[in-house]
Design a protein around this motif. Structure first.
Motif, mmCIF file in Angstrom:
data_model
loop_
_atom_site.group_PDB
_atom_site.id
_atom_site.type_symbol
_atom_site.label_atom_id
_atom_site.label_comp_id
_atom_site.label_asym_id
_atom_site.label_seq_id
_atom_site.Cartn_x
_atom_site.Cartn_y
_atom_site.Cartn_z
ATOM 1 N N LYS A 96 0.321 -10.240 11.017
ATOM 2 C CA LYS A 96 0.532 -10.245 12.479
ATOM 3 C C LYS A 96 -0.130 -11.479 13.083
ATOM 4 O O LYS A 96 -1.239 -11.839 12.716
ATOM 5 N N LYS A 114 0.839 -1.167 0.000
ATOM 6 C CA LYS A 114 0.000 0.000 0.000
ATOM 7 C C LYS A 114 0.887 1.235 0.000
ATOM 8 O O LYS A 114 2.044 1.110 0.367
ATOM 9 N N HIS A 120 0.213 -5.360 5.824
ATOM 10 C CA HIS A 120 1.075 -6.108 6.755
ATOM 11 C C HIS A 120 0.353 -6.493 8.047
ATOM 12 O O HIS A 120 0.791 -7.386 8.751
ATOM 13 N N PHE A 121 -0.799 -5.850 8.330
ATOM 14 C CA PHE A 121 -1.550 -6.260 9.525
ATOM 15 C C PHE A 121 -1.971 -7.731 9.430
ATOM 16 O O PHE A 121 -2.067 -8.419 10.432
ATOM 17 N N LYS A 161 1.372 2.901 21.973
ATOM 18 C CA LYS A 161 1.102 2.093 20.794
ATOM 19 C C LYS A 161 0.263 0.907 21.246
ATOM 20 O O LYS A 161 0.762 -0.019 21.886
ATOM 21 N N GLN A 172 -1.368 -5.419 19.599
ATOM 22 C CA GLN A 172 -0.070 -4.929 20.021
ATOM 23 C C GLN A 172 -0.261 -4.002 21.208
ATOM 24 O O GLN A 172 -1.349 -3.493 21.382
ATOM 25 N N ARG A 194 8.110 11.084 7.401
ATOM 26 C CA ARG A 194 7.317 10.640 6.249
ATOM 27 C C ARG A 194 6.330 11.692 5.768
ATOM 28 O O ARG A 194 5.342 11.349 5.109
ATOM 29 N N GLU A 203 -1.182 4.853 17.853
ATOM 30 C CA GLU A 203 0.281 4.890 17.769
ATOM 31 C C GLU A 203 0.780 6.070 18.578
ATOM 32 O O GLU A 203 0.135 7.120 18.606
ATOM 33 N N HIS A 262 -5.823 -1.257 6.962
ATOM 34 C CA HIS A 262 -5.618 -2.076 8.160
ATOM 35 C C HIS A 262 -6.910 -2.240 8.987
ATOM 36 O O HIS A 262 -7.265 -3.337 9.390
ATOM 37 N N ASP A 322 -4.301 6.180 5.192
ATOM 38 C CA ASP A 322 -3.108 5.451 5.630
ATOM 39 C C ASP A 322 -3.467 4.214 6.451
ATOM 40 O O ASP A 322 -2.772 3.208 6.387
ATOM 41 N N MET A 323 -4.525 4.291 7.216
ATOM 42 C CA MET A 323 -4.819 3.206 8.170
ATOM 43 C C MET A 323 -6.226 2.619 8.039
ATOM 44 O O MET A 323 -6.403 1.413 8.084
ATOM 45 N N LYS A 327 -2.263 9.067 15.365
ATOM 46 C CA LYS A 327 -0.845 9.183 15.708
ATOM 47 C C LYS A 327 -0.729 10.062 16.946
ATOM 48 O O LYS A 327 -1.624 10.833 17.270
HETATM 49 C C1 BG6 Z 1 1.644 1.625 8.037
HETATM 50 C C2 BG6 Z 1 1.309 3.084 8.035
HETATM 51 O O1 BG6 Z 1 0.901 0.959 7.061
HETATM 52 O O2 BG6 Z 1 1.357 1.065 9.303
HETATM 53 C C3 BG6 Z 1 2.052 3.803 9.135
HETATM 54 O O3 BG6 Z 1 1.638 3.652 6.787
HETATM 55 C C4 BG6 Z 1 1.841 3.120 10.454
HETATM 56 O O4 BG6 Z 1 1.666 5.162 9.203
HETATM 57 C C5 BG6 Z 1 2.102 1.627 10.360
HETATM 58 O O5 BG6 Z 1 2.715 3.702 11.400
HETATM 59 C C6 BG6 Z 1 1.724 0.906 11.634
HETATM 60 O O6 BG6 Z 1 2.169 -0.428 11.549
HETATM 61 P P1 BG6 Z 1 2.598 -1.222 12.835
HETATM 62 O O7 BG6 Z 1 2.922 -2.589 12.371
HETATM 63 O O8 BG6 Z 1 3.770 -0.509 13.421
HETATM 64 O O9 BG6 Z 1 1.428 -1.182 13.746
#
Ligand code: BG6
Length: 489
Positions: free
Chosen positions: A180, A146, A176-177, A343, A377, A221, A214, A238, A233-234, A338
């Motif tokens: 996990k 993404k 990537h979520f 986190k 997390q 960025r 977070e 995700h 973004d999220m 953010k």
């Molecule tokens: C990314 C976002 O896809 O996921 C970031 O672009 C974000 O902004 C990140 O910080 C969070 O991923 P993780 O694995 O650290 O929770």
């Protein structure tokens, strides 16, 4: 382990993503014995490296912890210096691939991993196709990260060009979520136990709240984030994935298409957010200066390369409804931001109160004390909160927790999300990747919110202090329904 020999072609090999996430994950798979004897990692970029200096560049992310394994890994590494837009480069790439694969045999698979800015996805895919590198279909895969577009229209354009050269089955879209451990565990919890599924519906569940918080700010960025914001973004990716896993029907088999079809059913059933309801169903925020863990941190507008009048949201919340048999009238509240106090990502399933209170009221507790929390997390855990009687002569109730902690039960290192995802790419299982129709449906859902937000200035920004749980308007989103987000544990 991965059985077939393979070539892993990493576009953008000189960049941050390659160095921070992709190569370390591939190396971890190698170290743990998951990779076959015959494979090659071929870095492609414009940076002027050769095989040795590329290896040295990568080595920076590993320290000296496993020098032997690292030098064995480097035997498999090579580098091609190329401009991604130069058609001729793809012919050279083909030659290099063939040379490296000369001893690999006819089961060799190829993965093209685009760790490049998204503007290059389409041109690279197109050139790979033209050079004949998208074939053979069953042994060639394309991996993209993404953001896939910044709205519905741009997603469609990018996707159309990817699928001109590659078939849908060849394209692995990373969220990537989904790699996990706890996220994968949502399906195990729901469908490998007889206990939860019977109550997993509107008869017992009052609402679901998903928080992905977070403590980091925008870091370095801003170039990307200023044009994205939290919703793109999220939430679009995700948080939608988390929602689908919580809400989907059981798949018949743990199989890529079956799972993704069930997720698509959820996407179909999500009630569209019409522009007139955006105000009532969403909240946005931007952090101002504040304190996090004892440190003073600047506001978003004071971060490097951020417009001092920026209207980019660093916090987004939505209230969604799923119009189907299982979930009618059960709101799903989603929030992410953010610079929040910590986190923490968690999914909180809140059960309805009992129909009749035979006990003295527990007025000092929340309305829905019974809840199941899936903590993603920082510590991967599952927590079931329920009511117990306090010891003593009086009949007093209070909530207690039944906790399952991954770290307590499973010692040893869990694979990182990227390790899992790369492994799945290499064995050709797309279950943990996003299918195009799902990404498109997610864009469709958030598009009206993006449009309404873009058209109306966020005059109250910054509207939450760094280190707080977000803006007042987001509290209102749940408070209007006499509910609350609840501060994560
Ligand atoms: C990314 C976002 O896809 O996921 C970031 O672009 C974000 O902004 C990140 O910080 C969070 O991923 P993780 O694995 O650290 O929770």
């Amino acid at each position: 382990p991965v059985r077939n020999p393979f070539s892993f072609v990493l576009f953008g090999a000189g960049g941050d993503l390659a160095w921070r996430l992709v190569v370390p994950a591939l190396f971890a798979l190698f170290r743990k014995g998951h990779l076959p004897e015959r494979f090659q990692l071929l870095g492609v970029d414009r940076v002027d490296y050769d095989r040795a200096s590329f290896g040295n560049h990568l080595a920076q992310s590993f320290g000296d912890q496993t020098p032997e394994a690292w030098s064995a890994f480097c035997e498999h590494v090579d580098y091609v210096n190329a401009d991604f837009l130069d058609h001729a480069a793809y012919g050279r790439l083909d030659d290099r691939l063939k040379t490296g694969e000369s001893e690999f045999g006819d089961q060799t698979e190829r993965v093209f991993y685009l760790a490049t800015p998204p503007t290059l996805f389409a041109p690279i895919a197109e050139r790979l196709g033209q050079a004949g590198l998208a074939e053979p279909r069953e042994r060639t895969r394309l991996v993209v990260e993404k953001p896939l577009g910044r709205d519905l229209a741009s997603f469609r354009t990018i996707n159309a060009s990817l699928t001109q050269s590659f078939t849908e089955e060849q394209v692995y879209r990373i969220d990537h979520f989904l790699g996990k451990e706890t996220v994968q565990n949502i399906l195990a919890l729901r469908f490998a136990n007889p206990l939860f599924e019977p109550v997993w519906n509107r008869n017992y569940i009052d609402h679901v709240a998903i928080t992905v918080a977070e403590s980091l700010g925008v870091e370095n960025r801003a170039g990307y984030y200023e044009h994205a914001g939290a919703l793109r973004d999220m939430v679009q990716n995700h948080l939608m994935q988390l929602l689908c896993l919580v809400a989907m029907e059981p798949p018949v088999a743990y199989d890529a298409n079956d799972i993704r079809n069930r997720k698509m059913d959820v996407m179909h059933a999500l009630r569209p957010i019409v522009p007139e309801h955006v105000q009532e169903l969403s909240a946005r925020g931007q952090y101002g200066a504040g304190w996090i863990a004892g440190d003073k941190v600047p506001g978003y507008r004071q971060e490097p390369n951020v417009d001092p009048d920026s209207e980019t949201e660093t916090y987004a919340a939505l209230k969604l409804h799923i119009d189907n048999w299982r979930w009618q009238d059960v709101p799903f509240y989603l929030r992410t931001g953010k610079r929040m106090p910590a986190k923490i990502s968690e999914i909180s399933i809140r059960f309805k109160p009992v129909p009749h209170h035979a006990f003295p009221a527990w007025a000092d507790h929340e309305n829905q004390p019974v809840r199941l929390t899936l903590q993603i997390q920082p510590d991967e855990a599952i927590r079931l909160r329920f009511m117990v009687k306090e010891p003593g002569m009086q009949l007093r109730l209070r909530p207690a927790d039944l906790v399952f902690n991954y770290a307590d039960d499973f010692r040893g290192e869990s694979p990182s999300a990227y390790e899992t995802l790369l492994y799945e790419v290499l064995v050709g299982d797309a279950s943990l990747f996003m299918r195009a129709d799902q990404v498109e449906a997610a864009w469709k859902l958030v598009q009206p919110v993006l449009d309404v937000w873009a058209a109306s200035p966020a005059s109250d920004f910054p509207n939450y202090a760094a280190g707080s749980w977000g803006p007042e308007t987001a509290e209102m989103l749940t408070a209007r329904d006499s509910r609350s987000w609840l501060t994560p544990a």
